[in-house]
Design a protein around this motif. Sequence first.
Motif, PDB file in Angstrom:
ATOM      1  N   PRO A 182       0.835  -1.214   0.000  1.00 37.71           N
ATOM      2  CA  PRO A 182       0.000   0.000   0.000  1.00 37.71           C
ATOM      3  C   PRO A 182       0.865   1.258   0.000  1.00 37.71           C
ATOM      4  O   PRO A 182       2.054   1.235   0.324  1.00 37.71           O
ATOM      5  CB  PRO A 182      -0.796  -0.119   1.316  1.00 37.71           C
ATOM      6  N   HIS A 183       0.243   2.364  -0.354  1.00 43.67           N
ATOM      7  CA  HIS A 183       0.917   3.652  -0.278  1.00 43.67           C
ATOM      8  C   HIS A 183       0.987   4.132   1.170  1.00 43.67           C
ATOM      9  O   HIS A 183       0.304   3.614   2.055  1.00 43.67           O
ATOM     10  CB  HIS A 183       0.171   4.693  -1.124  1.00 43.67           C
ATOM     11  N   GLN A 184       1.837   5.120   1.392  1.00 40.20           N
ATOM     12  CA  GLN A 184       1.970   5.783   2.691  1.00 40.20           C
ATOM     13  C   GLN A 184       2.185   4.777   3.837  1.00 40.20           C
ATOM     14  O   GLN A 184       1.359   4.646   4.740  1.00 40.20           O
ATOM     15  CB  GLN A 184       0.736   6.651   3.004  1.00 40.20           C
ATOM     16  N   GLN A 185       3.284   4.066   3.766  1.00 44.62           N
ATOM     17  CA  GLN A 185       3.602   3.080   4.791  1.00 44.62           C
ATOM     18  C   GLN A 185       4.848   3.492   5.576  1.00 44.62           C
ATOM     19  O   GLN A 185       5.804   4.034   5.011  1.00 44.62           O
ATOM     20  CB  GLN A 185       3.847   1.705   4.160  1.00 44.62           C
ATOM     21  N   LEU A 186       4.801   3.253   6.866  1.00 43.36           N
ATOM     22  CA  LEU A 186       5.978   3.365   7.721  1.00 43.36           C
ATOM     23  C   LEU A 186       5.949   2.163   8.651  1.00 43.36           C
ATOM     24  O   LEU A 186       5.172   2.120   9.608  1.00 43.36           O
ATOM     25  CB  LEU A 186       5.978   4.664   8.517  1.00 43.36           C
ATOM     26  N   HIS A 222      20.615  -6.830  18.835  1.00 41.89           N
ATOM     27  CA  HIS A 222      19.482  -6.005  18.401  1.00 41.89           C
ATOM     28  C   HIS A 222      19.679  -5.514  16.969  1.00 41.89           C
ATOM     29  O   HIS A 222      20.793  -5.236  16.547  1.00 41.89           O
ATOM     30  CB  HIS A 222      19.298  -4.796  19.333  1.00 41.89           C
ATOM     31  N   MET A 223      18.565  -5.394  16.269  1.00 38.66           N
ATOM     32  CA  MET A 223      18.553  -4.844  14.909  1.00 38.66           C
ATOM     33  C   MET A 223      17.192  -4.206  14.681  1.00 38.66           C
ATOM     34  O   MET A 223      16.165  -4.706  15.160  1.00 38.66           O
ATOM     35  CB  MET A 223      18.809  -5.936  13.873  1.00 38.66           C
ATOM     36  N   THR A 224      17.173  -3.080  13.945  1.00 30.39           N
ATOM     37  CA  THR A 224      15.929  -2.390  13.609  1.00 30.39           C
ATOM     38  C   THR A 224      15.818  -2.271  12.100  1.00 30.39           C
ATOM     39  O   THR A 224      16.762  -1.843  11.441  1.00 30.39           O
ATOM     40  CB  THR A 224      15.879  -0.990  14.248  1.00 30.39           C
ATOM     41  N   VAL A 225      14.667  -2.668  11.560  1.00 34.40           N
ATOM     42  CA  VAL A 225      14.426  -2.628  10.118  1.00 34.40           C
ATOM     43  C   VAL A 225      13.263  -1.667   9.860  1.00 34.40           C
ATOM     44  O   VAL A 225      12.196  -1.795  10.468  1.00 34.40           O
ATOM     45  CB  VAL A 225      14.093  -4.022   9.555  1.00 34.40           C
ATOM     46  N   VAL A 226      13.484  -0.713   8.963  1.00 33.28           N
ATOM     47  CA  VAL A 226      12.481   0.303   8.644  1.00 33.28           C
ATOM     48  C   VAL A 226      12.087   0.167   7.179  1.00 33.28           C
ATOM     49  O   VAL A 226      12.955   0.072   6.304  1.00 33.28           O
ATOM     50  CB  VAL A 226      13.024   1.721   8.910  1.00 33.28           C
ATOM     51  N   PHE A 227      10.783   0.167   6.910  1.00 37.09           N
ATOM     52  CA  PHE A 227      10.267   0.175   5.544  1.00 37.09           C
ATOM     53  C   PHE A 227       9.415   1.424   5.356  1.00 37.09           C
ATOM     54  O   PHE A 227       8.495   1.685   6.137  1.00 37.09           O
ATOM     55  CB  PHE A 227       9.436  -1.074   5.259  1.00 37.09           C
ATOM     56  N   VAL A 228       9.733   2.205   4.322  1.00 35.55           N
ATOM     57  CA  VAL A 228       9.021   3.444   4.024  1.00 35.55           C
ATOM     58  C   VAL A 228       8.492   3.381   2.600  1.00 35.55           C
ATOM     59  O   VAL A 228       9.215   2.980   1.677  1.00 35.55           O
ATOM     60  CB  VAL A 228       9.946   4.674   4.189  1.00 35.55           C
ATOM     61  N   ALA A 229       7.234   3.773   2.405  1.00 38.51           N
ATOM     62  CA  ALA A 229       6.632   3.881   1.072  1.00 38.51           C
ATOM     63  C   ALA A 229       5.870   5.193   1.004  1.00 38.51           C
ATOM     64  O   ALA A 229       5.152   5.546   1.932  1.00 38.51           O
ATOM     65  CB  ALA A 229       5.705   2.697   0.798  1.00 38.51           C
ATOM     66  N   ASP A 230       6.041   5.909  -0.109  1.00 42.23           N
ATOM     67  CA  ASP A 230       5.335   7.176  -0.262  1.00 42.23           C
ATOM     68  C   ASP A 230       4.031   6.950  -1.005  1.00 42.23           C
ATOM     69  O   ASP A 230       3.544   5.825  -1.107  1.00 42.23           O
ATOM     70  CB  ASP A 230       6.228   8.211  -0.959  1.00 42.23           C
ATOM     71  N   CYS A 273      17.593   6.722  -2.763  1.00 43.63           N
ATOM     72  CA  CYS A 273      16.536   5.997  -2.044  1.00 43.63           C
ATOM     73  C   CYS A 273      15.855   6.929  -1.036  1.00 43.63           C
ATOM     74  O   CYS A 273      16.183   6.933   0.152  1.00 43.63           O
ATOM     75  CB  CYS A 273      17.119   4.783  -1.329  1.00 43.63           C
ATOM     76  N   GLU A 274      14.885   7.721  -1.530  1.00 46.41           N
ATOM     77  CA  GLU A 274      14.199   8.648  -0.653  1.00 46.41           C
ATOM     78  C   GLU A 274      12.683   8.524  -0.727  1.00 46.41           C
ATOM     79  O   GLU A 274      11.982   9.150   0.056  1.00 46.41           O
ATOM     80  CB  GLU A 274      14.589  10.097  -0.985  1.00 46.41           C
ATOM     81  N   PHE A 275      12.148   7.710  -1.647  1.00 51.14           N
ATOM     82  CA  PHE A 275      10.706   7.564  -1.765  1.00 51.14           C
ATOM     83  C   PHE A 275      10.244   6.260  -1.108  1.00 51.14           C
ATOM     84  O   PHE A 275       9.534   6.278  -0.121  1.00 51.14           O
ATOM     85  CB  PHE A 275      10.288   7.629  -3.235  1.00 51.14           C
ATOM     86  N   ASP A 276      10.646   5.134  -1.676  1.00 52.11           N
ATOM     87  CA  ASP A 276      10.374   3.825  -1.085  1.00 52.11           C
ATOM     88  C   ASP A 276      11.719   3.172  -0.781  1.00 52.11           C
ATOM     89  O   ASP A 276      12.584   3.112  -1.657  1.00 52.11           O
ATOM     90  CB  ASP A 276       9.582   2.932  -2.047  1.00 52.11           C
ATOM     91  N   TYR A 277      11.906   2.682   0.432  1.00 58.30           N
ATOM     92  CA  TYR A 277      13.194   2.077   0.768  1.00 58.30           C
ATOM     93  C   TYR A 277      13.087   1.223   2.022  1.00 58.30           C
ATOM     94  O   TYR A 277      12.123   1.320   2.802  1.00 58.30           O
ATOM     95  CB  TYR A 277      14.272   3.159   0.976  1.00 58.30           C
ATOM     96  N   VAL A 278      14.092   0.371   2.199  1.00 61.67           N
ATOM     97  CA  VAL A 278      14.292  -0.396   3.427  1.00 61.67           C
ATOM     98  C   VAL A 278      15.606   0.087   4.031  1.00 61.67           C
ATOM     99  O   VAL A 278      16.619   0.177   3.340  1.00 61.67           O
ATOM    100  CB  VAL A 278      14.352  -1.912   3.152  1.00 61.67           C
ATOM    101  N   GLU A 279      15.581   0.394   5.311  1.00 57.11           N
ATOM    102  CA  GLU A 279      16.775   0.862   6.011  1.00 57.11           C
ATOM    103  C   GLU A 279      16.999  -0.022   7.234  1.00 57.11           C
ATOM    104  O   GLU A 279      16.060  -0.275   7.996  1.00 57.11           O
ATOM    105  CB  GLU A 279      16.614   2.323   6.428  1.00 57.11           C
TER     106      GLU A 279
END
Length: 531
Positions: free
Chosen positions: A273-277, A342-350, A305-311
């Motif tokens: 989906p759009h607009q995901q964090l 510990h590890m943190t995974v971030v997914f962002v979608a515009d 990588c500034e619109f949709d990305y995994v960090e």
Amino acid sequence: MRLRAPGCGWGVVLVTAAALLLLAALGLALALILTQIKGQAVEDQLLSTSAPDLLNAGDGASHTLPTISANRSQVDVTAAPQPARIPPAETRCGGVLTDSEGSFSSPNHPGSYPSNMLCAWVIRVPPPSIVQIHISSLGVEGPSPCLFDWIEVQDQTEQGSVFTRFCGNVAPPTVNTNSSTVWVTFHSDGSISGSGFTAQYRAIQPGHKSCSREEFMCDSGRCLLPVSVCDGHPNCHDQTDEANCSHKHKECGGQKTGQYGYLSSPNHPRPYPHQQLCIWYLSVEEGHVITLSFRNFSLETQDVCEFDYVEVHDSVSTGAGRVLGRFCGTTFPPDLTSSGPHMTVVFVADEGVADSGFNATYQAVSVLDRTCGPSQFACTTGECLQQQWLCDGWNDCPDGADEQGCGNSTYPPFTSSCEIIEVEMCQGLSYNLTSFPNIWLSIADQREAATLLRQYQVLMELSCFEPLRKLVCGMFLPQCSPQGGVLQPCRSICSSAEQQCSQALDLFSFSWPFNCHLLPDSQDPMECSLP
């Protein structure tokens, strides 16, 4: 008596009547010719006159355009004279729109619009109706703050003029104006062009403001895209866009514990989906590290990588440790290993393009039991590194073990990957060494960084340019230490620039383009830089 003489009186009457009819016919023909000339003159004036002049001619109001003062100490909103220029016939645009509804678009749409264009549309509807505008497609050179090409809506009210400027490739939300007369301008410079825009307008009653189905309404008529709702930054005066936000991200992310596990983007393998964090917090037992492996990976392809990305963060949260990498496109990320439990995974979608997303597995690996391959180097924490990462000037092991003993014959001699900053805009900082590739923004070299930074040079007239310069240079050309490692700018650098510049940018309806919360919240020069 003489007029009534035979053969004389009636002849004079007929001649007089004929003369009057001839004069009337000549007058009518002259009126038609003058009307056509006047109509052509009005059309030519409309095509060659700036939008404020058009409005001044119609309602007597005074309108001004915002301009950046030549004095860098202030931003001055003054009248900007617009050049009178008649475009070639094939590229003319603009006009006066008086129907209750209609549409308009950039020249050649959906083809590329011409360079050096200035188009003006005046939309007038009968009071007390007001104008509602919906831009259904947008392809205008960006990014924000729209300093090269743009479409701008000016809404004239009793309180003054309200400017809203758009660019980029994402159609903006519905614009509910507060006036029965609105002017729209489209500007393009002499370089990059896009597909332009198409827009629809209609007359509505003041109490009947509305937004599209997927949009959010606040402030009694302001529309927001879903990505602007619950983003941590109030966009509405009534702040309703940040209320009741606990449910927004419930579909993804969360705490994950145990020896192994699985995570994926929402709906995978269908488009996310759009607009995901989404934020996953991975934790395993002490004495173990986490290895993350991607099985599928397909996100929106982009240069940076500034619109949709995994960090992926090597820490318990996004601001507590180093970033192992930010990834986008269709290239599989490498296997990533944390330095601790510990590890943190971030997914962002515009709100733009959506792809099939990703899935990944993780597992806990004991530091004592872990062995590295013959072509790998083992950190004291158990992390395995590729041989080419040794003695490259970067501390890839948490304790820097991969950069120690580089003078012996076992590993290649130490060669720092730091390089002198050559981008003129970023010279004179507290540091003069950087390193590429930029792993956070996926920038290959200084030449590419200079090209991306060029969009910010036009803001040099703002009094807040210096803190903004430190921020963007710290992000695009990060500090490099000869001992190895590259540092992101500290969060305080971003917050300071936002505090000083956001108000100035608001004058032009520009939103702050950075998320300061993604930067390290520290003042330790070993953890982040203070340009």
